[in-house]
Design a protein around this motif. Structure first.
Motif, PDB file in Angstrom:
ATOM      1  N   MET A   1      29.622  -8.945 105.701  1.00  0.00           N
ATOM      2  CA  MET A   1      28.531  -9.924 105.768  1.00  0.00           C
ATOM      3  C   MET A   1      27.706  -9.734 107.030  1.00  0.00           C
ATOM      4  N   SER A   2      28.354  -9.474 108.142  1.00  0.00           N
ATOM      5  CA  SER A   2      27.645  -9.274 109.415  1.00  0.00           C
ATOM      6  C   SER A   2      26.853  -7.975 109.397  1.00  0.00           C
ATOM      7  N   ARG A   3      27.436  -6.939 108.808  1.00  0.00           N
ATOM      8  CA  ARG A   3      26.807  -5.607 108.807  1.00  0.00           C
ATOM      9  C   ARG A   3      25.548  -5.580 107.949  1.00  0.00           C
ATOM     10  N   LYS A   4      25.551  -6.261 106.798  1.00  0.00           N
ATOM     11  CA  LYS A   4      24.399  -6.211 105.884  1.00  0.00           C
ATOM     12  C   LYS A   4      23.359  -7.287 106.184  1.00  0.00           C
ATOM     13  N   LYS A   5      23.715  -8.291 106.985  1.00  0.00           N
ATOM     14  CA  LYS A   5      22.750  -9.275 107.505  1.00  0.00           C
ATOM     15  C   LYS A   5      21.982 -10.042 106.418  1.00  0.00           C
ATOM     16  N   LEU A   6      22.643 -10.367 105.326  1.00  0.00           N
ATOM     17  CA  LEU A   6      22.001 -11.171 104.284  1.00  0.00           C
ATOM     18  C   LEU A   6      22.658 -12.540 104.118  1.00  0.00           C
ATOM     19  N   GLY A   7      23.644 -12.829 104.967  1.00  0.00           N
ATOM     20  CA  GLY A   7      24.262 -14.142 104.922  1.00  0.00           C
ATOM     21  C   GLY A   7      25.240 -14.343 103.784  1.00  0.00           C
ATOM     22  N   LEU A   8      25.626 -13.252 103.128  1.00  0.00           N
ATOM     23  CA  LEU A   8      26.600 -13.345 102.041  1.00  0.00           C
ATOM     24  C   LEU A   8      27.126 -11.959 101.716  1.00  0.00           C
ATOM     25  N   THR A   9      28.100 -11.925 100.846  1.00  0.00           N
ATOM     26  CA  THR A   9      28.516 -10.672 100.244  1.00  0.00           C
ATOM     27  C   THR A   9      28.851 -10.912  98.784  1.00  0.00           C
ATOM     28  N   THR A  10      28.576  -9.934  97.976  1.00  0.00           N
ATOM     29  CA  THR A  10      28.996 -10.000  96.575  1.00  0.00           C
ATOM     30  C   THR A  10      30.454  -9.573  96.490  1.00  0.00           C
ATOM     31  N   VAL A  11      31.139 -10.101  95.510  1.00  0.00           N
ATOM     32  CA  VAL A  11      32.494  -9.656  95.197  1.00  0.00           C
ATOM     33  C   VAL A  11      32.407  -8.964  93.841  1.00  0.00           C
ATOM     34  N   GLN A  12      32.733  -7.680  93.811  1.00  0.00           N
ATOM     35  CA  GLN A  12      32.512  -6.873  92.614  1.00  0.00           C
ATOM     36  C   GLN A  12      33.789  -6.153  92.185  1.00  0.00           C
ATOM     37  N   GLU A  13      33.800  -5.840  90.892  1.00  0.00           N
ATOM     38  CA  GLU A  13      34.848  -4.980  90.351  1.00  0.00           C
ATOM     39  C   GLU A  13      34.200  -4.030  89.372  1.00  0.00           C
TER      40      GLU A  13
ATOM     41  N   THR B   1      38.922 -10.635 106.956  1.00  0.00           N
ATOM     42  CA  THR B   1      38.335 -10.021 108.149  1.00  0.00           C
ATOM     43  C   THR B   1      37.322  -8.948 107.761  1.00  0.00           C
ATOM     44  N   GLU B   2      37.617  -8.196 106.694  1.00  0.00           N
ATOM     45  CA  GLU B   2      36.674  -7.174 106.219  1.00  0.00           C
ATOM     46  C   GLU B   2      35.480  -7.809 105.524  1.00  0.00           C
ATOM     47  N   VAL B   3      35.707  -8.944 104.870  1.00  0.00           N
ATOM     48  CA  VAL B   3      34.596  -9.681 104.246  1.00  0.00           C
ATOM     49  C   VAL B   3      33.587 -10.092 105.308  1.00  0.00           C
ATOM     50  N   ILE B   4      34.098 -10.647 106.415  1.00  0.00           N
ATOM     51  CA  ILE B   4      33.222 -11.103 107.499  1.00  0.00           C
ATOM     52  C   ILE B   4      32.459  -9.923 108.089  1.00  0.00           C
ATOM     53  N   TYR B   5      33.149  -8.787 108.233  1.00  0.00           N
ATOM     54  CA  TYR B   5      32.502  -7.596 108.785  1.00  0.00           C
ATOM     55  C   TYR B   5      31.357  -7.141 107.864  1.00  0.00           C
TER      56      TYR B   5
ATOM     57  N   ALA C   1      39.179 -11.862  99.284  1.00  0.00           N
ATOM     58  CA  ALA C   1      37.837 -12.211  98.812  1.00  0.00           C
ATOM     59  C   ALA C   1      37.894 -12.918  97.468  1.00  0.00           C
ATOM     60  N   GLY C   2      38.771 -12.451  96.577  1.00  0.00           N
ATOM     61  CA  GLY C   2      38.882 -13.062  95.262  1.00  0.00           C
ATOM     62  C   GLY C   2      39.326 -14.498  95.321  1.00  0.00           C
ATOM     63  N   GLU C   3      40.164 -14.840  96.318  1.00  0.00           N
ATOM     64  CA  GLU C   3      40.637 -16.198  96.467  1.00  0.00           C
ATOM     65  C   GLU C   3      39.578 -17.114  97.082  1.00  0.00           C
TER      66      GLU C   3
ATOM     67  N   ILE D   1      30.549 -14.738  98.386  1.00  0.00           N
ATOM     68  CA  ILE D   1      30.991 -15.518  99.533  1.00  0.00           C
ATOM     69  C   ILE D   1      29.814 -15.567 100.495  1.00  0.00           C
ATOM     70  N   SER D   2      29.333 -16.785 100.769  1.00  0.00           N
ATOM     71  CA  SER D   2      28.202 -16.952 101.668  1.00  0.00           C
ATOM     72  C   SER D   2      28.673 -17.470 103.019  1.00  0.00           C
ATOM     73  N   ASP D   3      27.760 -17.461 103.983  1.00  0.00           N
ATOM     74  CA  ASP D   3      28.073 -18.054 105.290  1.00  0.00           C
ATOM     75  C   ASP D   3      28.549 -19.494 105.120  1.00  0.00           C
ATOM     76  N   GLY D   4      27.865 -20.233 104.261  1.00  0.00           N
ATOM     77  CA  GLY D   4      28.236 -21.628 104.034  1.00  0.00           C
ATOM     78  C   GLY D   4      29.618 -21.757 103.416  1.00  0.00           C
ATOM     79  N   ASP D   5      29.912 -20.865 102.436  1.00  0.00           N
ATOM     80  CA  ASP D   5      31.240 -20.887 101.823  1.00  0.00           C
ATOM     81  C   ASP D   5      32.314 -20.655 102.884  1.00  0.00           C
ATOM     82  N   LEU D   6      32.052 -19.707 103.763  1.00  0.00           N
ATOM     83  CA  LEU D   6      33.027 -19.357 104.802  1.00  0.00           C
ATOM     84  C   LEU D   6      33.239 -20.524 105.770  1.00  0.00           C
TER      85      LEU D   6
END
Length: 338
Positions: A241-253, A235-239, A282-284, A261-266
Motif C-alpha cells: 500500500m505504501s509503495r503504490k501510493k493509492l491508499g489501498l491494495t487489491t487482494v487477488q487470486e 506487514t507485506e500488505v502495508i508495504y 490479507a484474506g482475513e 484493503i484500504s487505509d481506512g480498513d487498516l
C-alpha cells in the motif's frame, strides 16, 4: 424622415438590459416559428435535417458560408456541426469565387447565411452550386430574397428589430442565426444516434476531454496496481500500500478480484484488534465487497459513484472480475459532473 430619426434617437437610449431583451425576444419569436405543429418553420426545419443527415450518409460534408458578421456565425456553426458528428467546414464566399470553390465535393450540402438574402458574394456562388447539384439551405431574414428563392430549404431568421440604437448593426439577427445553427447541429446529431462516447472521441483535450474520457484512459494499470494474495502477511500488505501510493491494495487470486484493503480498513482493524491485526493475512482482513467499475464507463460516471459512496478509489474489473486497474479520486480532479 423626422419620425424615423426620432425613433432611432429614442432607441439609442435603451439600457443594456433592454438591448439584451431585444435579442431574447428574437429567440422567442424564432422558437415559436419552430414549434410543432403550427410553427411556420417546423416543416422547412425537418427538411433541412433530412438534407444534412442524407449528406452524411452519402459521405458528403456540410459547407457553411457567410460574409461579415454572418460569416463569423457561419464559422461557429461549422465548428458545432463538426464537434457533434457532422463533418463541416467554413467557406469564405469572397475566397470561393477566386478558387476555393474547389472545396465543394459532389454530395455536399451548403448552408448559406445572409440576413438580406442579397449578399453579392454569396449570390455569385449560386450558378456554380446549381451546376454541381449540391443542396442549398439558407438562413435569411427575407424569404422573398434571391438567396431564399434559390434555396432547397430557406429558414426564416427574421427579427422585429436589431438590438442596435439605429436598428442597423447585425445583433438580434446574428443571434437568431447562431441559435438556429445550434438547433440544426444538435437535431442532426440526435437523428444520427451520436453518443457521449462519440463526443469524447472528438474532444480529447482540456477539462471537457477529461470529463468525457473513459475510465481506461485515466486508471492506474499494469505494475501500478497494488496487489497482494489472500495469504500475504499484513506487514507485506502495508508495504504494498505504501509503495503504490493509492491508499489501498487489491487482494487477488489468479488475477481475479477477491477484495480490497484500504487505509481506512487498516485503521479500523487496528482499533478493534490492536497489535493482533498485524498477525492477520490479507484474506482475513480484506473487504470482500469493494466498489468496482468497468473500464468502458465514462470518467464522469466514476466521479459520480465516488462522490455518492464517499470513497476515494474504484477497482476496474472485466466481465470475469479480473483486475484491470485502479481509479483514484485524484485522477479525476478538475472535473465537473455532467
Amino acid at each position: 424622415m423626422a419620425s424615423e430619426n426620432q425613433g432611432a434617437a429614442q432607441n439609442s437610449t435603451l439600457t443594456p438590459s433592454q438591448l439584451v431583451r431585444t435579442e431574447a425576444a428574437a429567440l422567442e419569436a424564432l422558437a415559436r416559428r419552430l414549434d410543432e405543429p403550427n410553427g411556420s418553420m417546423a416543416e422547412p426545419f425537418r427538411r433541412a435535417i433530412e438534407l444534412v443527415v442524407r449528406c452524411g450518409e452519402g459521405g458528403g460534408r456540410i459547407v457553411v458560408t457567410g460574409m461579415g458578421k454572418s460569416g463569423i456565425i457561419a464559422q461557429k456553426i461549422a465548428a458545432t456541426l463538426s464537434s457533434t458528428g457532422s463533418p463541416a467546414l467554413f467557406l469564405h464566399p469572397a475566397e470561393a469565387i477566386h478558387g476555393d470553390l474547389g472545396m465543394l465535393m459532389p454530395g455536399d450540402v451548403v448552408v448559406a447565411l445572409s440576413a438580406s438574402g442579397e449578399t453579392e458574394e454569396i449570390l455569385r456562388l449560386l450558378a456554380t452550386l446549381k451546376r454541381k447539384g449540391d443542396a442549398l439551405i439558407s438562413f435569411c431574414c427575407n424569404l422573398d430574397s434571391t438567396l431564399a428563392r434559390a434555396s432547397d430549404v430557406a429558414l426564416d431568421v427574421s427579427v422585429e428589430r436589431e438590438a442596435c440604437g439605429m436598428n442597423l448593426a447585425p445583433t438580434a439577427s446574428t443571434t437568431a442565426m447562431l441559435a438556429l445553427g445550434d438547433a440544426l447541429a444538435v437535431a442532426v446529431s440526435l437523428r444520427k444516434g451520436f453518443r457521449p462516447e462519440d463526443f469524447a472521441d472528438l474532444h480529447p483535450g482540456g477539462k471537457l476531454g477529461k470529463k468525457l474520457a473513459l475510465v481506461r484512459e485515466l486508471m492506474h494499470s499494469g505494475g501500478a496496481i497494488p496487489a497482494v494474495s489472500p495469504t500475504t502477511a499484513m506487514t507485506e500488505v502495508i508495504y504494498e500500500m505504501s509503495r503504490k501510493k493509492l491508499g489501498l491494495t487489491t487482494v487477488q487470486e489468479d488475477g481475479r478480484l477477491l477484495g480490497v484493503i484500504s487505509d481506512g480498513d487498516l485503521r479500523r482493524l487496528l482499533e478493534r484488534k490492536g497489535g493482533a491485526a498485524l498477525e492477520m493475512s490479507a484474506g482475513e482482513a480484506m473487504n470482500p465487497h469493494p466498489r468496482t467499475i468497468s473500464a468502458s464507463e465514462l470518467a464522469a460516471r466514476a466521479l459520480a459513484v465516488l462522490e455518492a459512496q464517499k470513497i476515494t478509489s474504484l477497482i476496474v474489473v472485466g466481465t470475469e472480475q479480473q483486475v484491470e486497474g485502479v481509479l483514484h479520486l485524484h485522477d479525476l480532479w478538475g472535473m465537473e459532473l455532467i
